[in-house]
Design a protein around this motif. Structure first.
Motif, PDB file in Angstrom:
ATOM      1  N   GLY A 162       0.797  -1.223   0.000  1.00 36.13           N
ATOM      2  CA  GLY A 162       0.000   0.000   0.000  1.00 36.13           C
ATOM      3  C   GLY A 162       0.826   1.268   0.000  1.00 36.13           C
ATOM      4  O   GLY A 162       0.282   2.375   0.028  1.00 36.13           O
ATOM      5  N   VAL A 163       2.145   1.129  -0.067  1.00 32.63           N
ATOM      6  CA  VAL A 163       3.039   2.292  -0.048  1.00 32.63           C
ATOM      7  C   VAL A 163       3.312   2.736  -1.476  1.00 32.63           C
ATOM      8  O   VAL A 163       3.654   1.919  -2.346  1.00 32.63           O
ATOM      9  N   GLU A 164       3.165   4.010  -1.749  1.00 38.10           N
ATOM     10  CA  GLU A 164       3.416   4.565  -3.078  1.00 38.10           C
ATOM     11  C   GLU A 164       4.795   5.222  -3.105  1.00 38.10           C
ATOM     12  O   GLU A 164       5.049   6.197  -2.400  1.00 38.10           O
ATOM     13  N   LEU A 165       5.684   4.666  -3.917  1.00 39.66           N
ATOM     14  CA  LEU A 165       7.034   5.205  -4.061  1.00 39.66           C
ATOM     15  C   LEU A 165       7.107   6.066  -5.314  1.00 39.66           C
ATOM     16  O   LEU A 165       6.389   5.838  -6.285  1.00 39.66           O
ATOM     17  N   SER A 166       7.997   7.022  -5.323  1.00 43.34           N
ATOM     18  CA  SER A 166       8.197   7.851  -6.517  1.00 43.34           C
ATOM     19  C   SER A 166       9.268   7.234  -7.397  1.00 43.34           C
ATOM     20  O   SER A 166      10.100   6.450  -6.941  1.00 43.34           O
ATOM     21  N   LYS A 167       9.236   7.589  -8.699  1.00 48.93           N
ATOM     22  CA  LYS A 167      10.228   7.063  -9.638  1.00 48.93           C
ATOM     23  C   LYS A 167      11.619   7.611  -9.347  1.00 48.93           C
ATOM     24  O   LYS A 167      12.612   6.954  -9.615  1.00 48.93           O
ATOM     25  N   GLY A 168      11.668   8.831  -8.860  1.00 46.68           N
ATOM     26  CA  GLY A 168      12.933   9.365  -8.371  1.00 46.68           C
ATOM     27  C   GLY A 168      14.032   9.468  -9.409  1.00 46.68           C
ATOM     28  O   GLY A 168      13.871  10.089 -10.451  1.00 46.68           O
ATOM     29  N   GLU A 169      15.155   8.806  -9.116  1.00 48.27           N
ATOM     30  CA  GLU A 169      16.402   9.024  -9.853  1.00 48.27           C
ATOM     31  C   GLU A 169      16.658   7.952 -10.918  1.00 48.27           C
ATOM     32  O   GLU A 169      17.786   7.489 -11.086  1.00 48.27           O
TER      33      GLU A 169
END
Length: 396
Positions: free
Chosen positions: A131-138
């Motif tokens: 359920g955790v949304e991570l960003s695409k980031g680097e």
């Protein structure tokens, strides 16, 4: 987002050795790599991430000199290495450390056995399971630049932070559904494919997988075979991508035309400029000295456009695979891809005995075979029997 301890950047041999001593007692270890591979054949390792379930560690390939303690971890048979979509990571480990990690648990492959689709991303799998949304980031970062930015460190650490939880939940689900051995077989196959790509003993067969090879005669195929071997050698020697040395289309053109002189070579249009400027002498010598392949090989290559009947058989095979996928929850692409089904049809084009076992391609003869044997045997033998009956009718 779940809070994790701040990642530790490991830059010296003593600290790595100390960590490896503690990791040696663990049953699992999460791994990932960051690398650059734009203008080179081999990847340039920029970072190796390790997660042990308690903390995350960023190992710096630009600083650490003695990697032997870590290599011992990578190859320890009692430590499962958890990775996500690890085919490129295996290339990094094989090149940079001259070893192949194992055993491995690929969370993307595991998800494919459990109804999450064939190629779910790490971000989406984390979202689905935690359920955790991570960003695409680097994702497009320069991992060879130092010092690393705060965002780079955070992104790299998160790439392994959730892998232990993904592993625990996916493994439990695979065990419940009786699919854990399927995943183990699939992960071992990934390891073997990565190893085989760097084994020169396998390079003489590279030409067989080129799509236009079926158009060539035995002499042309002999030249193509040697040209493919040459490209593999030179790509590694110069550390340049294969296409920078010669594209597939270049090798096919050279094999078709078999130029014997520099003048004949320059008349061939649109070749990679290296072929004219740097490699002309070598390529002309390869073509001159090549030997025809055996007639049995030349007359038995895949790739020729399929007839209407063959296309209908392929469609039936794909429908059968789709039905098994729906029944088992396993992604169709894991069960059998189109190219594998075409190879299976080709190997069994004369099969007319429903009681006899099919001849299976090597990459389809593992865990998939018991699931697919019954429906595909019926379809392929029905087609062969039909062709035989038609032939007998025409003969009379």
């Amino acid at each position: 987002m779940t809070d994790f301890p701040a990642p530790e950047l490991v830059i010296d041999d003593a600290r790595l050795a100390q960590l490896c001593q503690s990791w040696r007692t663990l049953p699992t270890l999460a791994l990932d790599t960051e690398f650059i591979r734009v203008s080179t054949f081999y990847p340039r390792a920029g970072l190796v991430q390790v997660g042990d379930g308690n903390g995350t560690y960023l190992l710096d390939p630009l600083s650490i000199q003695d990697w032997q303690p870590f290599i011992d971890i990578l190859t320890a048979p009692d430590i499962t290495k958890i990775m996500h979509s690890c085919s490129e990571d295996l290339v990094v480990f094989n090149y940079f450390y001259n070893c192949m990690p194992g055993p491995i648990f690929d969370t993307q492959k595991a998800a494919g056995f459990l109804g999450h689709g064939y190629s779910i991303s790490y971000l989406n799998l984390v979202l689905h399971i935690t359920g955790v949304e991570l960003s695409k980031g680097e994702t497009r970062s320069d991992w060879l630049k130092r010092p690393l930015s705060e965002n780079q460190v955070k992104y790299a650490a998160l790439d392994v932070a959730y892998l232990p939880r993904l592993h625990a939940e996916l493994k439990a689900a695979l065990t419940r559904e009786g699919k854990l051995d399927y995943l183990r077989d699939e992960c071992e196959r990934m390891r073997q494919i990565s190893l085989a790509a760097e084994d020169p003993a396998n390079w003489p067969d590279l030409y067989l997988s080129m799509g236009a090879a079926w158009r060539l005669n035995a002499k042309q195929l002999g030249a193509l075979k040697d040209l493919c071997i040459w490209r593999e050698q030179v790509s590694r020697q110069r550390d340049k991508p294969r296409a920078w040395i010669a594209r597939d289309a270049d090798l096919i053109t050279l094999a078709q035309q078999l130029p014997a002189t520099h003048q004949a070579l320059t008349r061939l249009p649109d070749l990679n400029r290296n072929i004219y400027q740097q490699d002309a002498d070598a390529l002309l010598a390869i073509i001159r000295d090549s030997e025809p392949v055996a007639d049995g090989i030349a007359n038995n290559l895949e790739g020729e456009p399929m007839s209407q009947a063959q296309r209908a058989t392929l469609k039936r095979c794909q429908q059968a695979v789709r039905a098994v996928a729906a029944q088992t929850g396993i992604a169709e692409e894991l069960l059998a891809r189109k190219k594998q089904l075409i190879t299976l049809m080709h190997l069994n084009r004369h099969a007319t005995n429903k009681q006899a076992a099919l001849v299976w391609p090597a990459d389809l003869s593992g865990w998939q075979q018991p699931l697919l044997a019954a429906p595909l045997t019926d379809i392929i033998t029905d087609t062969a029997i039909g062709k035989g009956s038609a032939g007998e009718a025409n003969a009379t």
